[in-house]
Design a protein around this motif. Sequence first.
Motif, short mmCIF file in Angstrom:
data_model
loop_
_atom_site.label_atom_id
_atom_site.label_comp_id
_atom_site.label_asym_id
_atom_site.label_seq_id
_atom_site.Cartn_x
_atom_site.Cartn_y
_atom_site.Cartn_z
N CYS A 1 -2.55 -4.93 -0.09
CA CYS A 1 -2.59 -4.06 -1.56
C CYS A 1 -1.67 -4.83 -2.47
O CYS A 1 -0.94 -3.86 -3.10
CB CYS A 1 -2.23 -2.77 -1.13
SG CYS A 1 -3.00 -1.86 -0.02
N CYS B 1 0.85 -1.29 -0.04
CA CYS B 1 -0.01 0.12 -0.04
C CYS B 1 0.84 1.38 0.00
O CYS B 1 1.99 1.25 0.61
CB CYS B 1 -0.93 0.04 1.00
SG CYS B 1 -1.74 -1.41 1.56
N LEU C 1 -9.12 -3.91 3.04
CA LEU C 1 -7.93 -3.85 2.23
C LEU C 1 -8.00 -4.90 1.41
O LEU C 1 -8.35 -6.08 1.92
CB LEU C 1 -6.61 -3.47 2.87
CG LEU C 1 -6.42 -2.10 3.36
CD1 LEU C 1 -4.99 -2.15 4.05
CD2 LEU C 1 -6.18 -1.18 2.43
N GLU D 1 -8.48 3.76 -4.99
CA GLU D 1 -8.63 2.91 -3.90
C GLU D 1 -7.69 3.23 -2.59
O GLU D 1 -8.19 3.10 -1.54
CB GLU D 1 -8.29 1.40 -4.43
CG GLU D 1 -7.83 0.25 -3.17
CD GLU D 1 -9.33 -0.24 -2.77
OE1 GLU D 1 -9.24 -0.99 -1.84
OE2 GLU D 1 -10.33 0.31 -3.25
N TYR D 2 -6.54 3.79 -2.95
CA TYR D 2 -5.70 4.19 -1.84
C TYR D 2 -5.61 5.65 -1.65
O TYR D 2 -4.18 6.06 -0.91
CB TYR D 2 -4.32 3.17 -2.11
CG TYR D 2 -4.56 1.85 -2.41
CD1 TYR D 2 -5.43 1.04 -1.67
CD2 TYR D 2 -3.92 1.19 -3.60
CE1 TYR D 2 -5.41 -0.27 -1.88
CE2 TYR D 2 -4.11 0.00 -3.95
CZ TYR D 2 -4.76 -0.91 -3.13
OH TYR D 2 -4.88 -2.19 -3.51
N SER E 1 -3.46 -2.24 -7.49
CA SER E 1 -3.98 -0.86 -7.16
C SER E 1 -4.96 -0.41 -8.18
O SER E 1 -4.82 -0.75 -9.40
CB SER E 1 -2.58 0.00 -6.96
OG SER E 1 -2.08 0.17 -8.12
N SER F 1 -11.87 -2.35 -7.24
CA SER F 1 -11.98 -1.48 -5.87
C SER F 1 -13.28 -1.75 -5.16
O SER F 1 -14.24 -1.20 -5.57
CB SER F 1 -11.45 -0.01 -6.08
OG SER F 1 -11.79 0.71 -5.00
#
Length: 259
Positions: free
Chosen positions: A248, A37, A142, A255-256, A251, A163
């Motif tokens: 993670c 992540c 996550l 999402e992050y 990606s 996601s």
Amino acid sequence: MKLQESSASFSLFLILNSFLSGPAFAHQVTFYVHNKCPFPVWPATAANRGHPVIADGGFYLPSGETQRIVAPWDWNGRIWARTGCNFNSNWQPGCETGDCDGRLACNGLIGTPPVTLVQISLQADKSKPNFYDVSLVDGYNLPVSVTNKQTSPKCTIGGCSKSLKNWCPHELQVLNNNGEVVACKSACLAFNLDSFCCRNDYGSPEKCRPNVYSKIFKEACPSYYSYAFDSPPPLVNCAATEYFVTFCPSSWGGEYKST
């Protein structure tokens, strides 16, 4: 003469120590917990009843780093990631997701759902495979992947293809203080209905069927349990002594963005 005796005794100690520690080391399973992540996470562990706490129950893991943790060869329990943590204040909870009573070291406490759970059952008999799965029965915070060191397809649980935070229905969303979606509740957690929780009159695969919410989970994360009686059961069995747990692993745009 005394020096020779002392040297001989020390050599014997080294031989015995090597002999005794060898089987103990062989009776362990290693997990390499990796954070891909773009923000720190606080992985946590909780043992099932009768099994010891490993890795103090929780630790800090910066972005891009890996932590090695060791479990007894018959360990049963769960691993998850906490996000948005702040242990330097008296605020409760200490983390936006997966919190365990505001503590860094959960020391056996179970994380507050919704949270993505890696569930593990190691076998004391090394001729038998270990079992593990990733569950969204208590919701999602996550994506995570699990594989053995050789990354065998038979031993691998992949991440999510979409996601789930971006796809999470409004009624299941968990928001932080900035109004960002940080987790997605399961239907059972959100509504506490027997039909969603697969209990009482719905406590069988015949009675508890996929629902509109579990289908959203399954489409985004096809390798995970989307509800209690998910079929075919996404349970992996794999004989190995080293595994990688990666948060993670993939990606997507939004999402992050939040930590």
